[in-house]
Enzyme design. Structure first.
Site, PDB file in Angstrom:
ATOM      1  N   SER B  95     132.844 -88.484  34.362  1.00  0.00           N
ATOM      2  CA  SER B  95     133.130 -89.087  33.069  1.00  0.00           C
ATOM      3  C   SER B  95     134.626 -89.346  32.864  1.00  0.00           C
ATOM      4  O   SER B  95     135.251 -90.019  33.669  1.00  0.00           O
ATOM      5  CB  SER B  95     132.563 -88.181  31.959  1.00  0.00           C
ATOM      6  OG  SER B  95     132.563 -88.835  30.743  1.00  0.00           O
ATOM      7  N   ASP B 218     122.372 -94.753  31.267  1.00  0.00           N
ATOM      8  CA  ASP B 218     123.417 -93.874  30.723  1.00  0.00           C
ATOM      9  C   ASP B 218     123.824 -94.364  29.335  1.00  0.00           C
ATOM     10  O   ASP B 218     124.309 -95.473  29.179  1.00  0.00           O
ATOM     11  CB  ASP B 218     124.648 -93.868  31.655  1.00  0.00           C
ATOM     12  CG  ASP B 218     125.675 -92.806  31.256  1.00  0.00           C
ATOM     13  OD1 ASP B 218     125.636 -92.345  30.081  1.00  0.00           O
ATOM     14  OD2 ASP B 218     126.511 -92.449  32.109  1.00  0.00           O
ATOM     15  N   HIS B 246     123.911 -88.967  31.259  1.00  0.00           N
ATOM     16  CA  HIS B 246     125.301 -89.122  31.651  1.00  0.00           C
ATOM     17  C   HIS B 246     125.734 -88.007  32.597  1.00  0.00           C
ATOM     18  O   HIS B 246     126.883 -87.939  33.001  1.00  0.00           O
ATOM     19  CB  HIS B 246     126.164 -89.083  30.371  1.00  0.00           C
ATOM     20  CG  HIS B 246     127.621 -89.389  30.596  1.00  0.00           C
ATOM     21  ND1 HIS B 246     128.062 -90.588  31.131  1.00  0.00           N
ATOM     22  CD2 HIS B 246     128.739 -88.661  30.340  1.00  0.00           C
ATOM     23  CE1 HIS B 246     129.379 -90.580  31.208  1.00  0.00           C
ATOM     24  NE2 HIS B 246     129.820 -89.411  30.732  1.00  0.00           N
TER      25      HIS B 246
END
Lengths: 554, 270
Positions: B95, B218, B246
């Site tokens: 991320s 996602d 995610h």
């Protein structure tokens, strides 16, 4: 494949769902289906994310899933649900993840709608915040009181029914147990020592009996200075009337005591000093006077206070005197000198006086302090002495010294103006015979009588002097002419030719010879005037007495 | 300063090439625990927590430094320096750490041999028409508000009341740490740094070979974002994982492990 829906789920009053480990929907109960407008059975491909607005979706991905994987459960997490086209529904999320035999996992989801719950929580939250705020305020108040008590220079303490100390501020602790054991919990007897305790015990008992106490004690500090303390014992009375203990306030009143003593002394000095004192305000109004003021002026304090010192005004001094007085007082803050005043009984007196402009203790108001001594007697004595020095003791006429002084003065005026000056030298004819035959007393009386007649014959600006024996001198100030001088001489001869009545004696006869000298080119000094007049007098005597002769140089 | 203490640095194994794992917002190094066993024995694996996350030293938190991703990139470099790592490191980032890793690679050319980017997004905000990060500014404000609500209502307030224990007692502490971001203040700062960052301009400058692991579904980093990265990162590979969500390293760790293995087996481009 979605699992078969459990009929039980649909009866539950909550939003329930089951998903796989990635949030893909396996089942949803009737309430959730109704909220999301999902049909039954559920179509494939539904995901919990579809019920979540963006913010909740982020929280789900960044927090909920990591927590589910770390701990297999999530409890009471705030989220917002928002089905497509629907309104936002705040919920509390509870979820539990369970691993399956095949390595996959399922997650049970329970959403509790929080409208009601939030209200309950906010009430609790408010209650807790209020309690916290109150606790903090209380702590601050106590801290403040503690700070306050410790900032006080006074001794503050509290003693219970057993006379044990329950509180003592720093000053009290320092005063009673400097650098040693904590005063708290100590008995008064142990804390103050037996001697002090004997002084205080009865007071303490009385305070415990409900009677407030106020008393003073003296002590001596470490430097040996005497200290004065005022103690207040205030009973701590409860609502039921019982006394649980008492508060002690000990105040150091040493400075107060000392200044009171100093003030007393100052007042005593003010009152007892032999000099008259008057204090006025800036407007000249009398604020206070002392005893001597009353004794000298005759005005009592009651009569003087509030009046202007002008009440003593004698009218003797002109306005210029007072203008000078104020000018000097303003410029130097002080005036001193002699001033004629008038007593209440109208009598004049002369005061040796000092006036000081001062500020009062607060430097606020202007004050004038007048201090004076009645010097009238002294002045009179001085005047008498001066008179004696310049006058003939027998006749009261001027003596030689005063005559010469006056002639000197008159001569100094001659330089400046067209004036005349004449000196008449007189020698009595036949005085010796009277004196020898009738005695000294009659002789003296005769001389006094001669003096009176001479004085009556001349103007006040003229000077009549007796040089001694039977010699007299008259100085005529600016006679109009030589003739006038001659006339004065003739009047003198005539006046003294009249018989005298001396006590019992009548018809005492004498005469006089007069020599005259006048100011002129050959005669410009006191000595010359007297010498020439003396010579002329001898010439008059030689010519047969009872005559007036002018000096040849005149 | 002791970086290994500050960033709670964990080193697993002492042989083989170095794999450096960087966690994302809301997480900590613990999120990698289903991935690291696969490389035990063959690699030296380094894990850490950013200051403000996990068990990192709270005292080191500096508001100015950690208000932008630069501060976090410096943490990453500090960790490498503390271990004497100067080159040949394989960065595995999740991320927001993908953006942080790209920034670090520009600051320290040669430090990273290659990077595996799990669920990257160079910018979470929409910049229509060219770029759709998936979120509007107010969505991120909503996130901060939700976080506050959870910190206040749940960790700080409910826990002591429910447990009947005073604030700061062991019970409330336990509940508190179960929420991944342990500190409300630092979590807010990291959230803002993360979601308001825009690292698109960095992409063309990156010279390190990247493997982009894009989640198929996602909610945070949609496939369009993976495509954008692939287009702008020269020499990158794009691999879509069959994952919803995610956090592939949590929900499908085997897919992530396979992808990393595959990447490590590849020769570096000349």
């Amino acid at each position: 494949m979605p699992h078969a829906e459990s009929p039980d789920w649909d009866a539950w009053p909550a939003l329930l769902a089951q998903t796989d480990g990635m949030g893909r929907l396996l089942a949803a109960n009737a309430e959730l289906r109704a909220l999301a407008a999902w049909p039954s059975p559920l179509p494939e491909g539904l995901n919990l994310d579809q019920l979540l607005p963006p913010a909740s979706r982020i929280l789900m991905q960044t927090h909920v899933w990591p927590m589910l994987h770390a701990q297999n459960q999530v409890r009471e997490l705030h989220l917002i649900l928002r089905p497509a086209g629907g309104a936002a529904v705040p919920v509390l999320l509870n979820a539990k993840r369970s691993a399956q035999a095949d390595g996959s996992s399922t997650v049970q989801w329970l959403f509790l709608v929080t409208h009601e719950r939030t209200r309950f929580e906010s009430a609790l939250l408010e209650a807790r915040q209020r309690a916290q705020a109150e606790a903090q305020a209380r702590a601050e108040r106590e801290g403040f009181l503690q700070t306050l008590a410790n900032a006080l220079p006074s001794l503050v303490s509290y003693w219970d029914r057993d006379l044990r100390c329950r509180y003592a501020n720093q000053a009290q602790q320092q005063a009673m147990r400097p650098g040693s054991a904590d005063l708290l919990g100590m008995r008064m007897e142990d804390a103050v020592g037996p001697q002090r305790y004997a002084q205080k015990e009865a007071r303490a008992r009385a305070a415990l009996a409900g009677q407030a106490q106020q008393f003073e004690l003296q002590s001596v500090d470490a430097q040996g200075r005497r200290q004065h303390w005022q103690h207040d014992y205030v009973p701590d009375r409860r609502s039921d009337g019982s006394v649980q203990g008492f508060f002690v306030l000990g105040t150091d009143i040493t400075a107060l005591k000392e200044s009171a003593l100093a003030l007393e002394l100052a007042a005593l000095v003010f009152e007892r000093t032999p000099q008259g004192i008057a204090v006025t305000d800036e407007n000249g109004s009398i604020l206070s006077v002392n005893r001597a003021f009353t004794a000298i002026t005759g005005y009592s304090a009651e009569e003087a206070v509030g009046r202007n010192p002008r009440l003593l005004n004698s009218g003797t001094h002109d306005s210029r005197f007072f203008a000078d007085f104020w000018q000097q007082l303003q410029a130097k803050g002080q005036w001193s000198g002699e001033i004629w005043n008038r007593r209440k009984n109208g009598e004049l007196f002369i005061a040796l006086q000092t006036v000081n402009a001062v500020r009062d203790a607060d430097h606020a108001a202007q004050r004038y302090v007048t201090v004076f001594t009645d010097v009238t007697e002294r002045w009179r004595d001085n005047e008498r002495m001066r008179h004696l020095a310049l006058h003939d003791a027998l006749t009261g006429l001027a003596n030689r010294q005063m005559l010469e002084t006056m002639l000197t003065q008159l001569l100094s005026q001659m330089q400046r103006a067209d004036r005349r000056l004449a000196v008449l030298f007189l020698d009595l004819d036949g005085f010796k015979t009277v004196n020898d035959q009738l005695g000294h007393q009659v002789g003296d009386a005769l001389l006094k009588a001669v003096a009176r007649r001479l004085t009556a014959l001349v103007r006040s600006c003229d000077c009549v002097a007796r040089l001694g024996g039977d010699e007299f001198v008259i100085a005529l100030d600016n006679p109009s002419s030589g003739d006038e001088v001659a006339q004065v001489g003739e009047r003198i001869v005539a006046a003294l030719a009249e018989p005298f009545v001396l006590g019992q004696r009548e018809g005492v006869h004498i005469g006089v010879s007069v020599g005259v000298a006048q100011y002129g080119p050959g005669c410009q000094s006191v000595a010359e005037l007297l010498r020439q007049a003396d010579e002329a007098m001898y010439a008059a005597k030689a010519a047969g007495k009872g005559r007036v002769r002018f000096s040849a140089q005149a | 300063m002791d970086i290994r203490h500050r960033n709670r640095v964990t080193v697993l194994g002492d042989q083989g090439p170095t794999l450096l794992y960087a966690h994302g917002f809301g997480c900590s190094q613990g999120m990698w625990r289903q991935v690291t066993p696969a490389f035990a024995g063959t690699h030296r694996q380094v894990l850490f927590d950013y200051v403000g996350s996990g068990q990192a030293d709270r005292q080191a938190f500096d508001l100015a430094r950690y208000s932008t991703l630069d501060g976090y990139a410096q943490d990453l470099i500090d960790v490498c320096d503390s271990l004497g790592l100067q080159s040949g490191v394989v960065l595995i980032a999740h991320s927001v750490s993908c953006s942080i890793g790209l920034m670090a690679s520009l600051r320290r050319p040669g430090l990273f041999e290659r990077m595996v980017l799990v669920g990257p997004s160079p910018c979470f905000l929409n910049h229509p028409p060219d770029y759709l990060g998936g979120f509007e500014r107010e969505d991120l404000e909503g996130l901060l508000s939700l976080m506050d609500q959870n910190f206040i209502g749940w960790a700080d307030y409910l826990a002591p009341i429910v447990a009947g224990a005073p604030h700061g007692s062991p019970v409330s502490t336990e509940l508190n740490t179960s929420f991944c971001s342990t500190d409300p203040e630092t979590a807010r700062v990291f959230a803002q740094a993360t979601f308001f960052a825009d690292n698109r301009a960095d992409l063309p400058q990156v010279r390190v070979p990247c493997l982009i692991l894009q989640h198929a579904h996602d909610a945070l980093a949609p496939t369009a974002v993976g495509d954008y990265l692939h287009q702008h990162l020269a020499g990158s590979r794009l691999q879509v994982l069959d994952v919803v969500g995610h956090c592939a390293h949590l929900s499908a760790p085997e897919q992530v492990v396979d992808a990393i293995r595959d990447e490590l087996a590849r020769a570096l481009p000349a």
